[in-house]
Design a protein around this motif. Structure first.
Motif, PDB file in Angstrom:
ATOM      1  N   LEU A  42       0.818  -1.257  -0.092  1.00 59.64           N
ATOM      2  CA  LEU A  42       0.054   0.004  -0.052  1.00 59.64           C
ATOM      3  C   LEU A  42       0.789   1.258   0.023  1.00 59.64           C
ATOM      4  O   LEU A  42       1.999   1.185   0.523  1.00 59.64           O
ATOM      5  CB  LEU A  42      -0.865  -0.114   1.404  1.00 59.64           C
ATOM      6  N   PRO A  43       0.302   2.580  -0.565  1.00 56.74           N
ATOM      7  CA  PRO A  43       0.976   3.613  -0.528  1.00 56.74           C
ATOM      8  C   PRO A  43       1.522   4.162   0.766  1.00 56.74           C
ATOM      9  O   PRO A  43       0.536   3.957   1.564  1.00 56.74           O
ATOM     10  CB  PRO A  43       0.250   4.527  -1.540  1.00 56.74           C
ATOM     11  N   ALA A  44       2.420   5.095   0.995  1.00 58.40           N
ATOM     12  CA  ALA A  44       2.549   5.490   2.058  1.00 58.40           C
ATOM     13  C   ALA A  44       1.395   6.611   2.434  1.00 58.40           C
ATOM     14  O   ALA A  44       0.795   7.047   1.477  1.00 58.40           O
ATOM     15  CB  ALA A  44       3.963   6.539   2.173  1.00 58.40           C
ATOM     16  N   LEU A  45       1.419   6.965   3.813  1.00 56.80           N
ATOM     17  CA  LEU A  45       0.155   7.997   4.291  1.00 56.80           C
ATOM     18  C   LEU A  45       0.745   8.875   4.744  1.00 56.80           C
ATOM     19  O   LEU A  45       1.176   8.606   6.201  1.00 56.80           O
ATOM     20  CB  LEU A  45      -0.636   7.139   5.290  1.00 56.80           C
ATOM     21  N   GLU A  46       1.203  10.244   4.236  1.00 53.34           N
ATOM     22  CA  GLU A  46       1.645  11.148   4.889  1.00 53.34           C
ATOM     23  C   GLU A  46       1.083  11.726   6.213  1.00 53.34           C
ATOM     24  O   GLU A  46       1.912  11.847   7.168  1.00 53.34           O
ATOM     25  CB  GLU A  46       1.956  12.413   4.101  1.00 53.34           C
ATOM     26  N   GLU A  47      -0.260  11.672   6.219  1.00 55.25           N
ATOM     27  CA  GLU A  47      -0.855  12.059   7.563  1.00 55.25           C
ATOM     28  C   GLU A  47      -0.945  11.131   8.607  1.00 55.25           C
ATOM     29  O   GLU A  47      -1.179  11.499   9.677  1.00 55.25           O
ATOM     30  CB  GLU A  47      -2.199  12.423   7.230  1.00 55.25           C
ATOM     31  N   TYR A  48      -0.485   9.962   8.402  1.00 53.94           N
ATOM     32  CA  TYR A  48      -0.181   9.069   9.617  1.00 53.94           C
ATOM     33  C   TYR A  48       1.392   8.603   9.880  1.00 53.94           C
ATOM     34  O   TYR A  48       1.565   7.744   9.175  1.00 53.94           O
ATOM     35  CB  TYR A  48      -1.281   7.811   9.658  1.00 53.94           C
ATOM     36  N   PRO A  49       2.007   9.280  10.642  1.00 52.28           N
ATOM     37  CA  PRO A  49       3.420   8.915  10.791  1.00 52.28           C
ATOM     38  C   PRO A  49       3.731   7.392  11.179  1.00 52.28           C
ATOM     39  O   PRO A  49       4.732   7.057  10.660  1.00 52.28           O
ATOM     40  CB  PRO A  49       3.926   9.783  11.758  1.00 52.28           C
ATOM     41  N   ASP A  50       2.795   6.657  11.510  1.00 50.11           N
ATOM     42  CA  ASP A  50       3.063   5.434  12.147  1.00 50.11           C
ATOM     43  C   ASP A  50       2.437   4.228  11.253  1.00 50.11           C
ATOM     44  O   ASP A  50       2.458   3.059  11.689  1.00 50.11           O
ATOM     45  CB  ASP A  50       2.646   5.299  13.617  1.00 50.11           C
ATOM     46  N   ALA A  51       1.851   4.859  10.172  1.00 54.42           N
ATOM     47  CA  ALA A  51       1.040   3.811   9.123  1.00 54.42           C
ATOM     48  C   ALA A  51       1.679   2.657   8.619  1.00 54.42           C
ATOM     49  O   ALA A  51       1.326   1.722   8.082  1.00 54.42           O
ATOM     50  CB  ALA A  51       0.140   4.603   8.235  1.00 54.42           C
ATOM     51  N   VAL A  52       3.145   2.853   8.777  1.00 52.03           N
ATOM     52  CA  VAL A  52       4.114   1.757   8.104  1.00 52.03           C
ATOM     53  C   VAL A  52       3.616   0.407   9.055  1.00 52.03           C
ATOM     54  O   VAL A  52       3.963  -0.766   8.608  1.00 52.03           O
ATOM     55  CB  VAL A  52       5.605   2.006   8.003  1.00 52.03           C
ATOM     56  N   PHE A  53       3.365   0.659  10.195  1.00 51.06           N
ATOM     57  CA  PHE A  53       3.401  -0.321  11.307  1.00 51.06           C
ATOM     58  C   PHE A  53       1.857  -1.065  11.035  1.00 51.06           C
ATOM     59  O   PHE A  53       1.123  -0.679  12.000  1.00 51.06           O
ATOM     60  CB  PHE A  53       3.687  -0.015  12.822  1.00 51.06           C
ATOM     61  N   VAL A  54       1.499  -1.566   9.752  1.00 51.34           N
ATOM     62  CA  VAL A  54       0.010  -2.016   9.642  1.00 51.34           C
ATOM     63  C   VAL A  54      -0.526  -3.330  10.724  1.00 51.34           C
ATOM     64  O   VAL A  54      -1.625  -3.184  10.667  1.00 51.34           O
ATOM     65  CB  VAL A  54       0.280  -2.331   8.258  1.00 51.34           C
ATOM     66  N   GLU A  55       0.519  -3.882  11.399  1.00 55.21           N
ATOM     67  CA  GLU A  55       0.045  -5.020  12.076  1.00 55.21           C
ATOM     68  C   GLU A  55      -1.082  -4.631  13.065  1.00 55.21           C
ATOM     69  O   GLU A  55      -1.977  -5.146  13.617  1.00 55.21           O
ATOM     70  CB  GLU A  55       1.065  -5.750  12.650  1.00 55.21           C
ATOM     71  N   ASP A  56      -0.836  -3.256  13.754  1.00 56.55           N
ATOM     72  CA  ASP A  56      -1.419  -2.955  14.598  1.00 56.55           C
ATOM     73  C   ASP A  56      -3.130  -2.651  14.536  1.00 56.55           C
ATOM     74  O   ASP A  56      -4.185  -2.355  15.069  1.00 56.55           O
ATOM     75  CB  ASP A  56      -1.168  -1.565  15.406  1.00 56.55           C
ATOM     76  N   THR A  57      -3.223  -2.443  13.067  1.00 53.17           N
ATOM     77  CA  THR A  57      -4.833  -2.100  12.364  1.00 53.17           C
ATOM     78  C   THR A  57      -5.613  -3.187  12.419  1.00 53.17           C
ATOM     79  O   THR A  57      -6.825  -2.910  12.504  1.00 53.17           O
ATOM     80  CB  THR A  57      -4.615  -1.296  11.056  1.00 53.17           C
ATOM     81  N   ALA A  58      -5.403  -4.461  12.406  1.00 53.08           N
ATOM     82  CA  ALA A  58      -6.141  -5.630  12.394  1.00 53.08           C
ATOM     83  C   ALA A  58      -5.539  -6.759  12.624  1.00 53.08           C
ATOM     84  O   ALA A  58      -4.380  -7.070  12.828  1.00 53.08           O
ATOM     85  CB  ALA A  58      -6.379  -5.621  10.663  1.00 53.08           C
ATOM     86  N   LEU A  59      -6.376  -7.600  12.798  1.00 58.03           N
ATOM     87  CA  LEU A  59      -6.060  -9.142  13.136  1.00 58.03           C
ATOM     88  C   LEU A  59      -6.773 -10.065  12.061  1.00 58.03           C
ATOM     89  O   LEU A  59      -7.811 -10.043  11.477  1.00 58.03           O
ATOM     90  CB  LEU A  59      -6.767  -9.721  14.455  1.00 58.03           C
ATOM     91  N   CYS A  60      -5.681 -10.783  11.290  1.00 58.10           N
ATOM     92  CA  CYS A  60      -6.197 -11.491  10.167  1.00 58.10           C
ATOM     93  C   CYS A  60      -6.165 -13.057  10.577  1.00 58.10           C
ATOM     94  O   CYS A  60      -5.088 -13.496  10.811  1.00 58.10           O
ATOM     95  CB  CYS A  60      -5.359 -11.225   8.980  1.00 58.10           C
ATOM     96  N   LEU A  61      -7.318 -13.635  10.500  1.00 62.28           N
ATOM     97  CA  LEU A  61      -7.394 -15.165  10.790  1.00 62.28           C
ATOM     98  C   LEU A  61      -7.986 -15.719   9.542  1.00 62.28           C
ATOM     99  O   LEU A  61      -8.480 -15.074   8.426  1.00 62.28           O
ATOM    100  CB  LEU A  61      -8.409 -15.103  11.920  1.00 62.28           C
ATOM    101  N   PRO A  62      -7.753 -17.014   9.300  1.00 61.46           N
ATOM    102  CA  PRO A  62      -8.376 -17.825   8.360  1.00 61.46           C
ATOM    103  C   PRO A  62      -9.922 -17.494   7.950  1.00 61.46           C
ATOM    104  O   PRO A  62     -10.600 -17.205   7.093  1.00 61.46           O
ATOM    105  CB  PRO A  62      -8.144 -19.295   8.700  1.00 61.46           C
ATOM    106  N   GLN A  63     -10.637 -17.324   9.017  1.00 63.49           N
ATOM    107  CA  GLN A  63     -11.990 -17.247   8.719  1.00 63.49           C
ATOM    108  C   GLN A  63     -12.632 -15.719   8.835  1.00 63.49           C
ATOM    109  O   GLN A  63     -13.742 -15.406   8.159  1.00 63.49           O
ATOM    110  CB  GLN A  63     -12.801 -17.493  10.267  1.00 63.49           C
ATOM    111  N   GLY A  64     -11.691 -14.666   8.921  1.00 62.25           N
ATOM    112  CA  GLY A  64     -12.207 -13.272   8.894  1.00 62.25           C
ATOM    113  C   GLY A  64     -11.147 -12.429   9.298  1.00 62.25           C
ATOM    114  O   GLY A  64     -10.075 -13.024   9.796  1.00 62.25           O
ATOM    115  N   ALA A  65     -11.331 -11.058   9.139  1.00 64.01           N
ATOM    116  CA  ALA A  65     -10.564 -10.022   9.596  1.00 64.01           C
ATOM    117  C   ALA A  65     -11.293  -9.236  10.695  1.00 64.01           C
ATOM    118  O   ALA A  65     -12.414  -9.127  10.613  1.00 64.01           O
ATOM    119  CB  ALA A  65      -9.998  -9.127   8.682  1.00 64.01           C
ATOM    120  N   VAL A  66     -10.564  -8.854  11.774  1.00 62.12           N
ATOM    121  CA  VAL A  66     -11.045  -7.879  12.834  1.00 62.12           C
ATOM    122  C   VAL A  66     -10.266  -6.678  12.652  1.00 62.12           C
ATOM    123  O   VAL A  66      -9.211  -6.445  13.013  1.00 62.12           O
ATOM    124  CB  VAL A  66     -10.870  -8.431  14.228  1.00 62.12           C
TER     125      VAL A  66
END
Length: 260
Positions: free
Chosen positions: A58-82
């Motif tokens: 995904l492209p850089a997000l200038e307005e979110y300095p920490d956005a490179v750390f994508v893991e904090d935004t979601a939990l991805c499981l085989p059945q779905g995402a949270v």
């Protein structure tokens, strides 16, 4: 039979932005160098791709300095995402930026609605359970809401506690395979990994605990030779990736991707 906790066909990453110099940090150990971070990030993405997995960049997000750390935004499981609800107010908008991507990849996407907070860096998924560490960024209400969602999908969640002064649970641990965890001695001493085989980071190399097992590779932060050697001797194929710039923002190997 594949192991959904470390055998992946896809990963999502986000390029670092120039705004990274304004990223959150527990203590100031210097300003990150964007060019160096981009170089290390490219090495990281190339290593994931080398396993045959598809990497969505995904492209850089200038307005979110920490956005490179994508893991904090979601939990991805085989059945779905949270979609998570970060404990740092400046990071709340990152979740909305990630959601459309995960909706394209998953039929079932749920959300932590609050009032609690929870970040992906506090969640370790093993074959038998989902371990969630309470921390400065993840509270009891956030954990309880996630437990309810994942129980719908047949997952058992266990709440544990992140040591004081450690930002995220996974700052101090990572999954190496079905029954093995790499952890710092201080985290293992809490008893949270009873029943697992635990390998300890070398003395003074605690930061190496934030590694990831991704298909055949264990991606480790560079600069921790004794831990890397221990893992190689234990039969893991180790790839060392510079983490000098991410470390200035309390970031590490797991933070830089969503894996599923």
């Amino acid at each position: 039979m594949t192991d959904p906790t470390y055998e992946f066909t896809r990963a999502v990453t986000r390029r670092p932005s120039a705004g990274i110099v304004n990223g959150l940090r527990a203590e100031d150990i210097g300003t990150p160098d964007l060019a160096k971070m981009e170089e290390a990030h490219a090495h990281y993405v190339a290593t994931l791709k080398k396993t045959g997995a598809e990497v969505i960049e995904l492209p850089a997000l200038e307005e979110y300095p920490d956005a490179v750390f994508v893991e904090d935004t979601a939990l991805c499981l085989p059945q779905g995402a949270v979609m998570m609800r970060p404990g740092a107010p400046t990071r709340m908008g990152e979740v909305a930026e990630m959601e459309p991507t995960l909706r394209r990849l998953y039929d079932d996407v749920r959300r932590i609605e609050g009032p609690g907070h929870i970040e992906g860096g506090d969640i370790l998924v093993t074959v038998r359970e989902i371990l969630v560490g309470r921390s400065d960024r993840t509270d009891a209400a956030g954990v309880a809401e996630l437990a309810e969602i994942v129980s719908d999908w047949g997952h058992k969640l266990r709440e544990v506690f992140t040591p004081p002064g450690v930002l995220h649970f996974k700052t101090d641990c990572s999954l190496l395979d079905g029954e093995t965890i790499l952890a710092t001695k201080r985290l293992d001493a809490s008893g949270c990994f009873e029943g697992y085989r635990v390998l300890h980071t070398a003395e003074g190399e605690e930061a190496a605990a934030n590694s990831i097992r991704f298909n055949q590779f264990v991606l480790c932060p560079a600069g921790f030779p004794r831990t890397a050697e221990m893992l190689s001797n234990a039969g893991y194929e180790v790839v060392q990736i510079s983490n000098s710039e991410c470390a200035k923002l309390d970031g590490g190997m797991s933070c830089l991707s969503l894996r599923f």
